[in-house]
Design an enzyme around this catalytic site. Structure first.
Site, PDB file in Angstrom:
ATOM      1  N   SER A 128     -21.102  -3.344  30.089  1.00  0.00           N
ATOM      2  CA  SER A 128     -19.951  -3.117  29.207  1.00  0.00           C
ATOM      3  C   SER A 128     -20.141  -1.905  28.319  1.00  0.00           C
ATOM      4  CB  SER A 128     -19.761  -4.311  28.286  1.00  0.00           C
ATOM      5  OG  SER A 128     -19.015  -5.270  28.950  1.00  0.00           O
ATOM      6  N   GLY A 129     -19.047  -1.185  28.122  1.00  0.00           N
ATOM      7  CA  GLY A 129     -19.095  -0.009  27.254  1.00  0.00           C
ATOM      8  C   GLY A 129     -19.574   1.221  27.978  1.00  0.00           C
ATOM      9  N   HIS A 167     -15.366  -4.715  22.559  1.00  0.00           N
ATOM     10  CA  HIS A 167     -15.925  -6.070  22.515  1.00  0.00           C
ATOM     11  C   HIS A 167     -17.440  -6.075  22.259  1.00  0.00           C
ATOM     12  CE1 HIS A 167     -16.774  -5.703  26.973  1.00  0.00           C
ATOM     13  NE2 HIS A 167     -17.819  -6.408  26.609  1.00  0.00           N
ATOM     14  N   ASP A 220      -9.732  -2.228  24.718  1.00  0.00           N
ATOM     15  CA  ASP A 220     -11.178  -2.485  24.620  1.00  0.00           C
ATOM     16  C   ASP A 220     -11.958  -1.159  24.535  1.00  0.00           C
ATOM     17  OD1 ASP A 220     -13.581  -3.753  24.557  1.00  0.00           O
ATOM     18  OD2 ASP A 220     -13.519  -4.510  26.631  1.00  0.00           O
TER      19      ASP A 220
HETATM   20  N1  ARG Z   1     -17.956  -7.962  29.765  1.00  0.00           N
HETATM   21  C1  ARG Z   1     -19.139  -7.575  30.453  1.00  0.00           C
HETATM   22  C2  ARG Z   1     -20.212  -7.082  29.470  1.00  0.00           C
HETATM   23  O1  ARG Z   1     -20.104  -7.402  28.324  1.00  0.00           O
HETATM   24  C3  ARG Z   1     -18.870  -6.564  31.501  1.00  0.00           C
HETATM   25  C4  ARG Z   1     -18.254  -7.196  32.655  1.00  0.00           C
HETATM   26  C5  ARG Z   1     -17.936  -6.301  33.734  1.00  0.00           C
HETATM   27  N2  ARG Z   1     -17.757  -7.161  34.841  1.00  0.00           N
HETATM   28  C6  ARG Z   1     -17.432  -6.762  36.037  1.00  0.00           C
HETATM   29  N3  ARG Z   1     -17.355  -7.628  36.974  1.00  0.00           N
HETATM   30  N4  ARG Z   1     -17.176  -5.493  36.261  1.00  0.00           N
HETATM   31  O2  ARG Z   1     -21.185  -6.499  29.835  1.00  0.00           O
END
Ligand code: ARG
Length: 447
Positions: A397-398, A256, A301
């Site tokens: 993320s990632g 993503h 993902d």
């Molecule tokens: N989708 C989020 C990002 O783009 C990461 C979210 C992780 N959230 C969590 N509560 N662990 O950085």
């Protein structure tokens, strides 16, 4: 000289009492106390002095021992052991595979036992298998050895003793594989060479200072070299996502992260515990997103990104190990997530890398109605705390969710993917399950 010094001990004692009897009855208790102090027996004084001297001597002894121990110098060696094995080299030759770990552990504990039964018991620190290689009549195990000797020791003598111990003690070591102690080679190496060997291995860490923290929100900051595989992915110079170094030219990240920003030329990856100034910076050459990733689903993902040129490994920047597809992580395993993401929901990304210890949460529990109500697929895993607080957040993320094996080598278990806000009770972090993508990763990168 006082008048009573010539009196025998017993009489002196009497005299004290008599004088005291002459005092007024009403102040008697006070006088008795005063008399006791004045009449401290010489042998008591002697005893007290003696005990004080002993305590002092013990303290000095401890300090000297401590100082001497700390003056020990570290000696590093590169050693090769040759052996024949019933197992095929192909079964354990691959770094970080389960068979590699098992074989390394066996040899390391054999070597440890050998030194523990020798005169080098005190000096031996550790042995670390770095790789296996094949030769005509068997296999060579390449190993680093660390010792700590008092600085006065002569390196040549030390060399000889180590060699002798390995020859003698390994001879009678019973192992599953036939080790040939005649073929033990050993060479002294310096600190830089040792570091280089370790930096070329996956999943090794320098600077291990694990402090408990309870959330990335207000969690603990990371020291240089603690999580050397962490990268920050930046679009036009702005941090967007985390990523993990798995090879000198390959990163793993989330799919993503590249949903709207696809052009590799505008992405850079930086390394080190600070985004500005970074330890190292590279541009991306190629981005490969999992074919089955379809927004808005969080399934599949995962992505890999190729760097435009290889990074050179240092103590602060090197790669993590990838677990075998068959490896299972269990609730209770030590796990950490790291990132430059927000410290609280909707917060801003950080210039500094943060870490937080999380617990692996059983998928069954994570799929319960009050948690994620069946949203967790076999390509995902949950980690954090059902009580809340310990979690990754936006901007992480990632990035990596990591766990060590019994040899303290670290593996990538998950990739930060999604979650309902951050650190909420019953809303743990959800990660891409790396073991489910192990074959996909090697098909794209060859790692
Ligand atoms: N989708 C989020 C990002 O783009 C990461 C979210 C992780 N959230 C969590 N509560 N662990 O950085």
């Amino acid at each position: 000289m006082p008048a009573d010094t010539s009196l025998p001990q017993s009489t002196k004692h009497l005299k004290c009492l008599c004088e005291q009897d002459k005092q007024a009855q009403s102040i008697r208790p006070v006088v008795v106390r005063a008399r006791t102090r004045a009449c401290l027996e010489p042998w008591v004084i002697g005893l007290i002095t003696f005990i004080s001297l002993i305590v002092l001597a013990v303290c000095i002894g401890l300090i000297v021992h401590y100082v001497r121990y700390n003056q020990r110098t570290t000696y590093n060696y590169y050693s090769t052991l040759s052996f024949t094995s019933d197992k095929l080299y192909g079964e354990f030759g691959k770094e970080a595979s389960e068979n590699f770990t098992e074989m390394s552990q066996k040899i390391e504990s054999m070597v440890k036992n050998a030194f523990h039964k020798s005169s080098l018991r005190q000096a031996f620190v550790k042995s670390h298998i770095i790789k296996f290689s094949q030769k005509e009549h068997g296999v060579l195990a390449h190993m680093l050895l660390t010792f700590r000797f008092p600085s006065t020791e002569d390196p040549e003598t030390v060399n000889k003793i180590i060699q002798r111990v390995l020859h003698e003690k390994l001879q009678d070591a019973v192992g599953p594989h036939k080790l040939n102690p005649e073929f033990v080679k050993i060479k002294k190496i310096n600190k830089t060479e040792t570091d280089n060997f370790l930096n070329n291995c996956c999943g090794t860490r320098r600077n291990r200072t694990i402090r408990q923290s309870f959330r990335i929100v207000g969690g603990t900051e990371v020291q240089e070299g603690e999580w050397p595989w962490q990268a920050s992915l930046q679009w036009d110079g702005i941090h967007r996502c985390g990523a993990t170094l798995i090879h000198d030219t390959w990163l793993v990240s989330a799919a993503h992260c590249f949903r709207t920003y696809k052009d590799p030329a505008r992405w850079t990856a930086s390394f080190g515990v600070k985004i500005e100034p970074p330890k190292m910076k590279q541009s991306l050459r190629r981005i490969i997103v999992h074919e089955k990733y379809k927004y808005p689903s969080h399934d599949y993902d995962i992505s890999v990104a190729e760097l435009s040129s290889p990074v050179s490994y240092t103590n602060a920047v090197h790669r993590i190990c990838l677990p075998d597809a068959s490896r299972e992580f269990h609730p209770g395993d030590e796990m950490f997530v790291t990132g430059f993401g927000a410290l609280q929901n909707d917060g801003s990304s950080q210039n500094q890398l943060w870490q937080v210890q999380v617990d692996l949460i059983d998928t069954k529990i994570c799929n319960e109605h009050k948690v994620y109500n069946k949203a967790i697929t076999p390509r995902m895993l949950c980690a954090g705390s059902l009580k809340g607080n310990r979690d990754a957040c936006q901007g992480d993320s990632g990035g990596p969710l990591v766990s060590p094996d019994a040899r303290d080598i670290w593996y990538l278990a998950g990739i930060v993917s999604w979650g309902d806000e951050c650190g909420q009770p019953n809303k743990p972090g959800v990660y891409a399950r790396v073991t489910a993508f192990r074959d996909w990763i090697s098909s794209k990168t060859g790692v």
